[in-house]
Design a protein around this motif. Sequence first.
Motif, short mmCIF file in Angstrom:
data_model
loop_
_atom_site.label_atom_id
_atom_site.label_comp_id
_atom_site.label_asym_id
_atom_site.label_seq_id
_atom_site.Cartn_x
_atom_site.Cartn_y
_atom_site.Cartn_z
N PRO A 1 -1.93 9.02 5.35
CA PRO A 1 -2.45 8.17 6.42
C PRO A 1 -3.04 6.88 5.87
O PRO A 1 -3.31 6.76 4.68
CB PRO A 1 -3.54 9.04 7.07
CG PRO A 1 -4.00 9.93 5.95
CD PRO A 1 -2.78 10.18 5.10
N GLY A 2 -3.24 5.94 6.76
CA GLY A 2 -3.88 4.69 6.38
C GLY A 2 -3.39 3.55 7.24
O GLY A 2 -2.28 3.58 7.78
N ALA A 3 -4.23 2.54 7.36
CA ALA A 3 -3.90 1.38 8.17
C ALA A 3 -3.96 0.07 7.38
O ALA A 3 -3.80 -0.99 7.95
CB ALA A 3 -4.85 1.31 9.37
N LEU A 4 -4.16 0.16 6.07
CA LEU A 4 -4.21 -1.06 5.27
C LEU A 4 -2.88 -1.81 5.28
O LEU A 4 -2.83 -3.02 5.11
CB LEU A 4 -4.60 -0.73 3.82
CG LEU A 4 -6.01 -0.17 3.62
CD1 LEU A 4 -6.21 0.24 2.16
CD2 LEU A 4 -7.06 -1.19 4.05
N HIS A 5 -1.79 -1.06 5.49
CA HIS A 5 -0.47 -1.70 5.49
C HIS A 5 -0.27 -2.64 6.68
O HIS A 5 0.58 -3.52 6.62
CB HIS A 5 0.64 -0.64 5.49
CG HIS A 5 0.80 0.09 6.77
ND1 HIS A 5 0.00 1.17 7.12
CD2 HIS A 5 1.66 -0.10 7.81
CE1 HIS A 5 0.38 1.62 8.31
NE2 HIS A 5 1.38 0.87 8.75
N HIS B 1 0.85 -1.20 0.00
CA HIS B 1 0.00 0.00 0.00
C HIS B 1 0.89 1.24 0.00
O HIS B 1 1.00 1.95 1.01
CB HIS B 1 -0.93 -0.02 1.21
CG HIS B 1 -1.89 -1.15 1.20
ND1 HIS B 1 -3.02 -1.15 0.39
CD2 HIS B 1 -1.89 -2.34 1.84
CE1 HIS B 1 -3.67 -2.29 0.56
NE2 HIS B 1 -2.99 -3.03 1.42
N PRO B 2 1.53 1.54 -1.14
CA PRO B 2 2.52 2.63 -1.18
C PRO B 2 1.94 4.01 -0.92
O PRO B 2 2.69 4.91 -0.52
CB PRO B 2 3.11 2.52 -2.59
CG PRO B 2 2.12 1.73 -3.38
CD PRO B 2 1.42 0.84 -2.42
N ALA B 3 0.64 4.21 -1.11
CA ALA B 3 0.05 5.52 -0.80
C ALA B 3 0.22 5.86 0.67
O ALA B 3 0.25 7.04 1.05
CB ALA B 3 -1.42 5.55 -1.20
N GLU B 4 0.36 4.83 1.51
CA GLU B 4 0.50 5.06 2.94
C GLU B 4 1.93 5.43 3.33
O GLU B 4 2.21 5.71 4.49
CB GLU B 4 0.01 3.83 3.72
CG GLU B 4 -1.49 3.63 3.54
CD GLU B 4 -2.07 2.47 4.33
OE1 GLU B 4 -1.38 1.91 5.21
OE2 GLU B 4 -3.23 2.12 4.06
#
Length: 198
Positions: free
Chosen positions: A93-97, A86-89
């Motif tokens: 922000p984000g928790a998919l990684h 999930h390179p956008a993170e």
Amino acid sequence: MTTAAHVLSIALDETSDPPLRPLPADVAGLLGDVGAPPRLVAHLRAVHDVAAVLVDWAGDRCPGLPLDREAVLFGAATHDVGKVVHPAELSGPGALHEPAGRELLLSRGVHPELARFAACHAAWAAGAAVEDLLVSLADKVWKNKRVPELEDLVVAELSRVSGRPAWEEFMALDEFLTEVGEGADRRLAWQAGHAVHG
């Protein structure tokens, strides 16, 4: 320089400003194999270095603390590996990684006890293993971010094992984290000197 060679260079070559411990060779190889972006490798190395200092301090402060040093160091060195998926993170922000990182490590043969750090480094609760707390703390304090709720859990564990009052453990931890935080600008600048994408 190939991407894998560049990753190994960031992960393992000597640094002077700031001086950072190299990542474990097996982690560096794994990061090269999965095509980890330079900035991610730099971030993992900075957090790993702070985790090593933190584990050494905790062990010296509280010799009776049951602590798996190698697990903490592996956890710190791989906690954000899911950002490969999930390179956008990497820059947002984000928790998919988090679950993705755990799955990526498991798919590479990493034992579940070690892969868990990728999934749990951003959340902590009472009853969490001290290793989980220390990986989470290293991931915050490397950039001089202080999280009272997390620090309180570490203090409670130190106090429980040492028998010293919580306020005494709090004062010691606060002083130590303040010292660690003084190197944050240099770590942040070093990380920022590496490209977000390969």
